[in-house]
Design a protein around this motif. Structure first.
Motif, mmCIF file in Angstrom:
data_model
loop_
_atom_site.group_PDB
_atom_site.id
_atom_site.type_symbol
_atom_site.label_atom_id
_atom_site.label_comp_id
_atom_site.label_asym_id
_atom_site.label_seq_id
_atom_site.Cartn_x
_atom_site.Cartn_y
_atom_site.Cartn_z
ATOM 1 N N ILE A 110 8.419 7.009 -10.524
ATOM 2 C CA ILE A 110 7.382 7.733 -11.269
ATOM 3 C C ILE A 110 7.151 9.113 -10.660
ATOM 4 O O ILE A 110 7.105 10.131 -11.356
ATOM 5 N N SER B 93 12.634 -0.911 4.478
ATOM 6 C CA SER B 93 11.854 -2.118 4.739
ATOM 7 C C SER B 93 12.438 -3.312 3.985
ATOM 8 O O SER B 93 12.353 -4.440 4.428
ATOM 9 N N HIS B 94 13.061 -3.046 2.869
ATOM 10 C CA HIS B 94 13.642 -4.129 2.094
ATOM 11 C C HIS B 94 14.791 -4.771 2.854
ATOM 12 O O HIS B 94 14.931 -5.991 2.889
ATOM 13 N N TYR C 70 4.631 0.010 4.211
ATOM 14 C CA TYR C 70 5.983 -0.517 4.186
ATOM 15 C C TYR C 70 6.591 -0.637 5.582
ATOM 16 O O TYR C 70 7.802 -0.693 5.739
ATOM 17 N N THR D 232 9.552 -5.917 5.707
ATOM 18 C CA THR D 232 9.898 -6.110 7.107
ATOM 19 C C THR D 232 9.653 -4.810 7.838
ATOM 20 O O THR D 232 10.327 -3.813 7.548
ATOM 21 N N ILE E 58 15.631 -1.028 -11.632
ATOM 22 C CA ILE E 58 14.933 -1.591 -10.471
ATOM 23 C C ILE E 58 14.524 -3.028 -10.759
ATOM 24 O O ILE E 58 14.717 -3.916 -9.940
ATOM 25 N N MET F 237 1.797 -7.926 -2.516
ATOM 26 C CA MET F 237 1.313 -6.541 -2.615
ATOM 27 C C MET F 237 -0.198 -6.525 -2.595
ATOM 28 O O MET F 237 -0.820 -7.148 -3.421
ATOM 29 N N VAL G 211 11.241 2.512 1.358
ATOM 30 C CA VAL G 211 11.126 1.195 0.725
ATOM 31 C C VAL G 211 12.409 0.411 0.954
ATOM 32 O O VAL G 211 12.386 -0.782 1.312
ATOM 33 N N ILE H 231 3.990 -8.901 -8.045
ATOM 34 C CA ILE H 231 5.133 -7.975 -8.133
ATOM 35 C C ILE H 231 5.758 -7.869 -6.768
ATOM 36 O O ILE H 231 5.048 -7.767 -5.758
ATOM 37 N N HIS H 232 7.031 -7.884 -6.754
ATOM 38 C CA HIS H 232 7.733 -7.774 -5.486
ATOM 39 C C HIS H 232 7.508 -6.391 -4.880
ATOM 40 O O HIS H 232 7.580 -5.388 -5.590
ATOM 41 N N PRO H 233 7.229 -6.286 -3.606
ATOM 42 C CA PRO H 233 6.898 -4.968 -3.013
ATOM 43 C C PRO H 233 8.012 -3.940 -3.188
ATOM 44 O O PRO H 233 7.728 -2.761 -3.417
ATOM 45 N N THR H 234 9.255 -4.408 -3.085
ATOM 46 C CA THR H 234 10.352 -3.435 -3.249
ATOM 47 C C THR H 234 10.328 -2.842 -4.638
ATOM 48 O O THR H 234 10.416 -1.622 -4.834
ATOM 49 N N THR H 235 10.192 -3.703 -5.628
ATOM 50 C CA THR H 235 10.138 -3.244 -7.009
ATOM 51 C C THR H 235 8.999 -2.259 -7.192
ATOM 52 O O THR H 235 9.157 -1.187 -7.791
ATOM 53 N N ALA H 236 7.829 -2.620 -6.634
ATOM 54 C CA ALA H 236 6.663 -1.761 -6.792
ATOM 55 C C ALA H 236 6.916 -0.401 -6.149
ATOM 56 O O ALA H 236 6.681 0.656 -6.761
ATOM 57 N N GLY H 237 7.436 -0.429 -4.909
ATOM 58 C CA GLY H 237 7.666 0.837 -4.200
ATOM 59 C C GLY H 237 8.695 1.701 -4.915
ATOM 60 O O GLY H 237 8.508 2.915 -5.092
ATOM 61 N N MET H 238 9.737 1.053 -5.355
ATOM 62 C CA MET H 238 10.791 1.806 -6.049
ATOM 63 C C MET H 238 10.268 2.397 -7.339
ATOM 64 O O MET H 238 10.558 3.536 -7.696
ATOM 65 N N THR H 239 9.481 1.633 -8.063
ATOM 66 C CA THR H 239 8.929 2.130 -9.316
ATOM 67 C C THR H 239 8.029 3.329 -9.053
ATOM 68 O O THR H 239 8.085 4.338 -9.762
ATOM 69 N N LEU H 240 7.206 3.217 -8.001
ATOM 70 C CA LEU H 240 6.343 4.348 -7.656
ATOM 71 C C LEU H 240 7.207 5.578 -7.344
ATOM 72 O O LEU H 240 6.919 6.689 -7.818
#
Lengths: 103, 629, 175
Positions: free
Chosen positions: A16, A54-55, C46, C122, C111, C1, A51, A4-13
């Motif tokens: 939630i 960093s993205h 992050y 980054t 998303i 991740m 997020v 899973i892409h980290p941005t997607t994961a962070g945004m989803t978190l």
């Protein structure tokens, strides 16, 4: 692990956490709990900013988080003072009691 | 100088309207009477100057009132013989009535308001008769209508007075509307409302009897009939007696109700061109004088007798106008103004003396307790009844009676009616005199003598109503034609059909005889044989007739059935206004929306957040739908 | 991740759910602190270590402690917890949860659909943040200073207990 892409994961978190805060503010009647819920939602929004920062590799998101932090601090101090006044006036923390102004 | 004549009353009216609450009674009296008095003096000076100048008319342009395209109406005052006669009567009689009012209204709480209205009235009336164009005349016309309304309803705390005021206003409005239409038509055809230019152009534009001019003349007659309380719009005048007595004297006897006479005389060229309309004038006058004379015969209220007699006397004037005897009509107007004002004010003195008792059957025998009032009242009555040779009423009325027969447009029927009217006049006048001043006193309150401020005007008017007749004497009696010569430039001389001294003598003697007969019958009726007359009056038919006449020939009932009831019924049908429904519905929907939205303002925080949440969901849904689907 | 993120995320979500469901306000507050700490870990992951520190120091350290002190000052005993239990009936959950589920679905959908370039994480060092903060954002910094000032004054004014100032709307009920 899952790819899973980290941005997607962070945004989803963040999403939630935000929705949990939203549910909480909808079901609570206690003013302190509502304030807590607002804190959860603000925090979720801050997470989304970090997020995003960093993205895009830009500092702006973090700057925004700092502002959110400042705002949260001010909000809590004023909010708590208001709750204190309401508690003294109404002898309860029920937000529905403070509906007499119909505002 | 001319403009000062109407300007002074207007100015004092303004002053009184603004300040009557702060002025003392003396100040109000000085302002109220003084302005009219100065106006009267200026009228004298101006009249003298006018007569010396030898011109036919004198126009003073003050400023341009309305200027629109080819339409031009100026604040132009015009003084000629006709308006001078009217201005003279209005200012002098008006002044006397004002002086009288200071006594009559002395105890009234709204003293200042009364004088404000009276001055406004005099100003408007002067505007009416001095106007050089019909628009300005209409301004004065409506002005006197307004003041009449204000003064009839002066004691507005009694709803009946308010009703009488509204009735006067609405009934005259019918005539005013006709007159307004006549003005529109005149402007459409002649392109001007300037009276002189209309009268100049009219004979060139229309042949005699042309439909347009006849229509215009009829519409003008409608206006005149409304203001002058002639058939069929006479119903308002008897009710107008609800106002204070000086008002009745000023408005409903001396000046305002003669505005119709003035209008017809002023537009005499148009009526000459419309024989049908002129005949209608005569017929209206003849019918009215009979009708009103009969009604006056059975009234109980002294003021109502006088009111009906006013209607009847104006009927005479209309008859004179109708037969082309213009100057006779104006002559009768002048004498009538003097003796009717005298009678009204005499009646007012009686009413005040008896503590506001107006019923003649509760008077009687006042000859002894009020000798001064009795004397002047008798002079006025003699003049009204046209007692031969010594009263002005005789000369003016006699002229009309004679000309109704002998002029080119006259008719024997008019003559007969005029004679019958003379007989009736004598009868009801002296019935009133006998009931009021002879016999024994039937009231309770002790009469008290009126003050000098009320009596002096009465003496002056009594003098005038005697001597005013001598300015115009018939052929048979000295042949003085001062008055008709004076009016000659404005009003054409009457065209005679027959000039017979013998017939004129016959007519005069007949009229005089009928007057004496009328007085005798009144004597018998009231003094000598009251029981016999009562038995006669209580016969079923007579009783019905008496009631019928008492109600003024039941015109009120007729109009009630014919106009008021259907209107009220229609209004009731449409009580929930159909057009209104649209707007009510709109209002109802708005209100409903408001209620629905107001319900969301519950003050419950969580519901607001729920609203925000739903909004967010909707916006995101739309976003997704727009971008991805 | 990496695994650290998932563990931290799981803790964050779990503790937040606990905050939402607690009846006792103190427990909820403590769970919220746990949640904030785990979010701080995620910040660190992050590439925002300074923000993570701020989160712990200001959020968990200052703001939450303020609320805890406040709750202690009000002296809300077990009575409040009981009342909270009474208020949180199962029926209350239904509609808000449904709506929020829809909202979450939409958010996640948006998303997931985003076609942003894949760059990975980054780190943005605090130095750059500081440069930006006192560079282009200097005005906003001044404004937040004003906001904090207003917050202090407002809190002082509102929290005053010198005399009971009754608002006119509360008058009739003030017994």
């Amino acid at each position: 692990m899952m790819n899973i892409h980290p941005t997607t994961a962070g945004m989803t978190l963040a999403g939630i956490l935000f929705v949990l805060g939203l549910i909480s503010i909808l079901i609570r009647r206690n003013l302190i709990f509502m304030l807590l819920s607002v804190e959860i939602m603000l925090n979720a929004a801050g997470l989304a900013f970090i997020v995003a920062s960093s993205h895009w590799a830009q500092p702006d998101g973090q700057v925004m988080f700092m502002f959110i932090l400042a705002m949260a601090a001010a909000e809590v101090s004023v909010g708590l003072a208001l709750i204190l006044q309401l508690f003294h006036q109404l002898k309860t923390l029920d937000s529905d009691e403070a509906s007499r102004m119909r505002g | 100088m001319l403009y000062l004549i109407p300007a002074l009353p207007f100015f004092s009216a303004l002053l009184l309207i603004l300040g009557w609450r702060t002025f003392s009674r003396t100040t109000v009296s000085v302002i109220g009477c003084g302005s009219i008095g100065i106006s009267a003096l200026i009228t004298l000076a101006q009249g003298w100057q006018f007569l010396q100048s030898g011109h036919d008319s004198m126009v003073q342009h003050l400023w341009t009132w309305v200027q629109s395209g080819s339409f031009n109406a100026g604040m132009d005052l015009r003084l000629d013989a006709l308006s001078l006669a009217f201005v003279f009567v209005i200012t002098f009689v008006g002044f006397l009535i004002h002086v009288y009012s200071t006594g009559y209204m002395a105890d009234d709480a709204d003293y200042g308001r009364f004088f404000a209205c009276m001055n406004l009235f005099v100003g408007a009336m002067l505007m009416l008769v001095l106007a050089d164009n019909l628009l300005l005349l209409y301004l004065g016309w409506e002005g006197v209508g307004l003041c009449s309304y204000l003064l009839i309803g002066f004691w507005y705390k009694d709803p009946a007075n308010g009703y009488a005021a509204r009735k006067a206003f609405i009934v005259t409005r019918v005539g005013d509307t006709a007159m307004a239409i006549a003005l529109f038509m005149l402007f459409q055809y002649t392109g001007s409302l300037q009276i002189s230019s209309i009268l100049e152009k009219a004979p060139g534009m229309w042949t005699t009897g042309h439909a347009t001019v006849v229509l215009i003349a009829f519409l003008l007659l409608g206006g005149a009939v409304g203001k002058s309380a002639q058939l069929p719009l006479q119903t308002w005048l008897p009710d107008a007696m609800a106002g204070p007595t000086p008002v009745s004297a000023l408005i409903h006897a001396a000046t305002m109700v003669t505005a119709g006479v003035y209008l017809v005389a002023r537009t005499n060229v148009l009526f000459d061109l419309a024989p049908a309309a002129q005949t209608a004038v005569a017929v209206v006058g003849a019918a009215t004088l009979l009708l009103a004379g009969c009604s006056a015969l059975v009234q109980k209220d002294i003021k109502r007798v006088l009111a009906y007699s006013t209607i009847s006397q104006i009927g005479y004037m209309f008859l004179a106008l109708g037969v082309g005897a213009w100057s006779a009509a104006i002559f009768h107007f002048v004498t009538h103004a003097f003796f009717k004002a005298l009678l009204f004010m005499g009646a007012g003195a009686v009413i005040v003396a008896l503590h506001h008792e107006q019923d003649m059957f509760k008077m009687g025998g006042l000859r002894k307790s009020l000798p001064g009032v009795f004397r002047v009242f008798l002079i006025g009555s003699a003049s009204l009844a046209a007692l031969p040779f010594i009263t002005s009423g005789f000369y003016s009325k006699d002229q009309i009676v004679w000309l109704a027969w002998s002029s080119a447009k006259g008719h024997t029927a008019y003559w007969v009616i005029a004679l019958a009217g003379a007989f009736l006049t004598a009868m009801y006048t002296f019935r009133m005199v006998f009931l009021t001043f002879y016999g024994s006193y039937r009231g309770h309150a002790a009469p008290h003598t009126p003050g000098s401020s009320m009596m002096i005007p009465l003496y002056i008017l009594a003098f005038l109503s005697t001597v005013a007749g001598f300015v115009e004497l018939p052929h048979t009696l000295g042949h003085v034609t001062l008055f008709s010569d004076f009016l000659q430039p404005i009003l054409p001389a009457v065209q005679m059909l027959q000039e017979s001294t013998a017939l004129e003598w016959t007519s005069q003697l007949l009229a005089a005889g009928l007057t004496f007969l009328g007085i005798y019958i009144a004597w018998v009726w009231v003094i000598q044989q009251p029981d016999g007359m009562r038995r006669f009056a209580e016969m079923p038919f007579m009783q019905w007739l008496r009631g019928f006449w008492y109600k003024g020939w039941a015109f009120d009932e007729l109009y009630n059935e014919l106009l008021v009831r259907p209107f009220v019924r229609t209004a009731r049908l449409n009580r929930r206004d159909l057009v209104d429904k649209v707007y009510t519905t709109l209002a109802r929907v708005t209100e409903w929306c408001h209620d629905a939205l107001a319900r969301t303002q519950s003050g419950l925080l969580r519901w607001y957040i729920m609203g925000v949440l739903i909004g967010a969901v909707l916006i995101l849904s739309v976003l997704i739908w727009r971008i991805y689907i | 991740m990496d695994l650290t993120f998932y563990i931290a995320a799981a803790i964050a979500v779990f503790s937040t759910v606990m905050v939402v469901t607690r009846f006792n306000i103190m427990h909820a507050l403590l769970y919220l602190i746990v949640s904030l700490l785990s979010v701080a870990v995620i910040f660190y992951l992050y590439g925002a270590p300074f923000m993570a520190a701020l989160e712990i120091i200001i959020y968990a350290g200052a703001i939450m402690v303020l609320i805890i002190f406040f709750v202690m000052m009000l002296n809300l005993g077990p009575e409040t917890a009981r009342q909270e239990k009474e208020w949180l009936r199962p029926g209350m959950w239904l509609l808000p949860a449904l709506l929020c589920a829809v909202l979450l679905g939409e958010l996640v959908y948006l998303i997931a659909q985003s076609k942003t370039p894949v760059t990975g994480i980054t780190p943005v060092p605090p130095k750059e943040v500081g440069r930006s903060l006192f560079g282009p954002y200097i005005l906003a910094v001044e404004l937040s200073a004003l906001l904090l000032m207003a917050g202090i004054v407002g809190a002082y004014h509102l929290g005053r207990q010198k005399k009971k100032i009754l608002h006119r709307f509360f008058e009739s009920n003030a017994s």
